[in-house]
Design a protein around this motif. Structure first.
Motif, PDB file in Angstrom:
ATOM      1  N   THR A   4       0.782  -1.227   0.000  1.00 51.67           N
ATOM      2  CA  THR A   4       0.000   0.000   0.000  1.00 51.67           C
ATOM      3  C   THR A   4       0.818   1.282   0.000  1.00 51.67           C
ATOM      4  N   ARG A   5       0.750   1.930  -1.128  1.00 47.34           N
ATOM      5  CA  ARG A   5       1.374   3.244  -1.265  1.00 47.34           C
ATOM      6  C   ARG A   5       0.343   4.350  -1.316  1.00 47.34           C
ATOM      7  N   SER A   6      -0.920   3.966  -1.417  1.00 41.40           N
ATOM      8  CA  SER A   6      -1.989   4.953  -1.557  1.00 41.40           C
ATOM      9  C   SER A   6      -3.177   4.556  -0.686  1.00 41.40           C
ATOM     10  N   PRO A   7      -3.760   5.525   0.029  1.00 41.75           N
ATOM     11  CA  PRO A   7      -4.960   5.209   0.816  1.00 41.75           C
ATOM     12  C   PRO A   7      -6.098   4.688  -0.062  1.00 41.75           C
ATOM     13  N   ALA A   8      -6.106   5.066  -1.320  1.00 37.10           N
ATOM     14  CA  ALA A   8      -7.152   4.596  -2.236  1.00 37.10           C
ATOM     15  C   ALA A   8      -7.100   3.089  -2.415  1.00 37.10           C
ATOM     16  N   GLN A   9      -5.925   2.506  -2.223  1.00 39.42           N
ATOM     17  CA  GLN A   9      -5.797   1.055  -2.375  1.00 39.42           C
ATOM     18  C   GLN A   9      -6.656   0.320  -1.344  1.00 39.42           C
ATOM     19  N   TRP A  10      -6.674   0.796  -0.098  1.00 44.56           N
ATOM     20  CA  TRP A  10      -7.486   0.155   0.936  1.00 44.56           C
ATOM     21  C   TRP A  10      -8.967   0.283   0.620  1.00 44.56           C
ATOM     22  N   CYS A  11      -9.365   1.446   0.165  1.00 38.82           N
ATOM     23  CA  CYS A  11     -10.766   1.681  -0.198  1.00 38.82           C
ATOM     24  C   CYS A  11     -11.157   0.784  -1.364  1.00 38.82           C
ATOM     25  N   ALA A  12     -10.300   0.696  -2.377  1.00 39.34           N
ATOM     26  CA  ALA A  12     -10.578  -0.148  -3.535  1.00 39.34           C
ATOM     27  C   ALA A  12     -10.677  -1.612  -3.120  1.00 39.34           C
ATOM     28  N   SER A  13      -9.773  -2.046  -2.282  1.00 35.40           N
ATOM     29  CA  SER A  13      -9.797  -3.433  -1.814  1.00 35.40           C
ATOM     30  C   SER A  13     -11.113  -3.726  -1.091  1.00 35.40           C
ATOM     31  N   PHE A  14     -11.538  -2.819  -0.241  1.00 35.29           N
ATOM     32  CA  PHE A  14     -12.802  -2.983   0.477  1.00 35.29           C
ATOM     33  C   PHE A  14     -13.977  -3.059  -0.496  1.00 35.29           C
ATOM     34  N   LEU A  15     -14.023  -2.156  -1.470  1.00 33.07           N
ATOM     35  CA  LEU A  15     -15.126  -2.148  -2.436  1.00 33.07           C
ATOM     36  C   LEU A  15     -15.171  -3.450  -3.236  1.00 33.07           C
ATOM     37  N   LEU A  16     -14.006  -3.957  -3.623  1.00 31.50           N
ATOM     38  CA  LEU A  16     -13.954  -5.215  -4.357  1.00 31.50           C
ATOM     39  C   LEU A  16     -14.435  -6.383  -3.494  1.00 31.50           C
ATOM     40  N   LEU A  17     -14.082  -6.362  -2.212  1.00 32.91           N
ATOM     41  CA  LEU A  17     -14.541  -7.425  -1.306  1.00 32.91           C
ATOM     42  C   LEU A  17     -16.048  -7.344  -1.081  1.00 32.91           C
ATOM     43  N   VAL A  18     -16.588  -6.132  -1.021  1.00 34.43           N
ATOM     44  CA  VAL A  18     -18.044  -5.982  -0.903  1.00 34.43           C
ATOM     45  C   VAL A  18     -18.728  -6.529  -2.161  1.00 34.43           C
ATOM     46  N   ALA A  19     -18.182  -6.199  -3.319  1.00 37.59           N
ATOM     47  CA  ALA A  19     -18.754  -6.710  -4.569  1.00 37.59           C
ATOM     48  C   ALA A  19     -18.759  -8.240  -4.568  1.00 37.59           C
ATOM     49  N   ALA A  20     -17.664  -8.847  -4.154  1.00 35.01           N
ATOM     50  CA  ALA A  20     -17.600 -10.311  -4.087  1.00 35.01           C
ATOM     51  C   ALA A  20     -18.579 -10.842  -3.048  1.00 35.01           C
ATOM     52  N   GLY A  21     -18.553 -10.236  -1.881  1.00 35.68           N
ATOM     53  CA  GLY A  21     -19.377 -10.713  -0.772  1.00 35.68           C
ATOM     54  C   GLY A  21     -20.869 -10.637  -1.013  1.00 35.68           C
ATOM     55  N   ILE A  55      -4.583  -5.322  -5.588  1.00 32.88           N
ATOM     56  CA  ILE A  55      -4.561  -3.854  -5.558  1.00 32.88           C
ATOM     57  C   ILE A  55      -3.823  -3.324  -4.330  1.00 32.88           C
ATOM     58  N   LEU A  56      -3.735  -4.156  -3.276  1.00 34.86           N
ATOM     59  CA  LEU A  56      -2.965  -3.751  -2.095  1.00 34.86           C
ATOM     60  C   LEU A  56      -1.464  -3.843  -2.339  1.00 34.86           C
ATOM     61  N   PHE A  57      -1.064  -4.744  -3.215  1.00 31.22           N
ATOM     62  CA  PHE A  57       0.360  -4.969  -3.450  1.00 31.22           C
ATOM     63  C   PHE A  57       0.883  -4.314  -4.722  1.00 31.22           C
ATOM     64  N   VAL A  58       0.000  -4.072  -5.673  1.00 30.26           N
ATOM     65  CA  VAL A  58       0.433  -3.547  -6.973  1.00 30.26           C
ATOM     66  C   VAL A  58      -0.351  -2.283  -7.277  1.00 30.26           C
ATOM     67  N   ASP A  59       0.297  -1.154  -7.119  1.00 27.98           N
ATOM     68  CA  ASP A  59      -0.365   0.121  -7.392  1.00 27.98           C
ATOM     69  C   ASP A  59       0.049   0.593  -8.775  1.00 27.98           C
ATOM     70  N   ASN A  60      -0.464  -0.113  -9.801  1.00 29.26           N
ATOM     71  CA  ASN A  60      -0.169   0.330 -11.158  1.00 29.26           C
ATOM     72  C   ASN A  60      -1.459   0.449 -11.939  1.00 29.26           C
ATOM     73  N   PRO A  61      -1.445   1.229 -12.997  1.00 28.52           N
ATOM     74  CA  PRO A  61      -2.687   1.476 -13.737  1.00 28.52           C
ATOM     75  C   PRO A  61      -3.368   0.206 -14.235  1.00 28.52           C
ATOM     76  N   GLY A  62      -2.615  -0.809 -14.599  1.00 27.54           N
ATOM     77  CA  GLY A  62      -3.203  -2.040 -15.118  1.00 27.54           C
ATOM     78  C   GLY A  62      -4.153  -2.699 -14.143  1.00 27.54           C
ATOM     79  N   VAL A  63      -3.746  -2.822 -12.888  1.00 29.18           N
ATOM     80  CA  VAL A  63      -4.594  -3.450 -11.877  1.00 29.18           C
ATOM     81  C   VAL A  63      -5.837  -2.603 -11.641  1.00 29.18           C
ATOM     82  N   TRP A  64      -5.662  -1.299 -11.621  1.00 26.98           N
ATOM     83  CA  TRP A  64      -6.801  -0.398 -11.415  1.00 26.98           C
ATOM     84  C   TRP A  64      -7.769  -0.458 -12.597  1.00 26.98           C
ATOM     85  N   ILE A  65      -7.243  -0.495 -13.802  1.00 26.11           N
ATOM     86  CA  ILE A  65      -8.103  -0.544 -14.993  1.00 26.11           C
ATOM     87  C   ILE A  65      -8.883  -1.853 -15.028  1.00 26.11           C
TER      88      ILE A  65
END
Length: 129
Positions: A4-21, A55-65
């Motif tokens: 995690t280099r960006s606080p947005a990574q934690w938020c994104a990870s949470f949103l993805l887990l909610v989508a899965a859950g 997304i927690l480990f790789v903060d690059n545009p590809g993972v985000w896209i």
């Protein structure tokens, strides 16, 4: 590789887990009613969990896209199921208040917006350097 280099990574990870859950509890019923939807829910859930970790480990545009694109596809499928309907599950047409549909769509829409904004910020930061 730093965590995690960006606080947005934690938020994104949470949103993805909610989508899965929100899709996991629906898998069994959909495998019986419309098997292709059940399998798509399995795939979506697995992909979202993997992306939540990535997304927690790789903060690059590809993972985000990819994360944004997966969630956008889920939103489009949700909209299609509620408007024109999907084969074998036409009873979802007009069912906008499905209890798990609301948090699923909200998390997916927020993930699309977050991914778009984060990739845009990353690109502007790279241009400025």
């Amino acid at each position: 590789m730093s965590l995690t280099r960006s606080p947005a990574q934690w938020c994104a990870s949470f949103l993805l887990l909610v989508a899965a859950g929100t899709h996991i509890p629906l898998i069994r019923d959909h495998l019986e009613e419309a098997p292709y939807v059940g399998w798509l829910f399995i795939a979506l859930s697995v992909v979202c969990i993997l992306l939540a970790l990535a997304i927690l480990f790789v903060d690059n545009p590809g993972v985000w896209i990819i994360s944004g694109a997966v969630c956008l596809a889920a939103v489009v499928a949700f909209l299609a199921s509620r408007t024109v309907g999907l084969p074998q599950i036409r009873d979802d047409v007009g069912n906008w208040t499905e209890p798990l549909g609301i948090p699923a769509a909200a998390s997916e829409i927020l993930m699309v917006v977050l991914a778009w904004a984060h990739v845009r910020r990353m690109q502007s930061t790279q241009r400025a350097s």
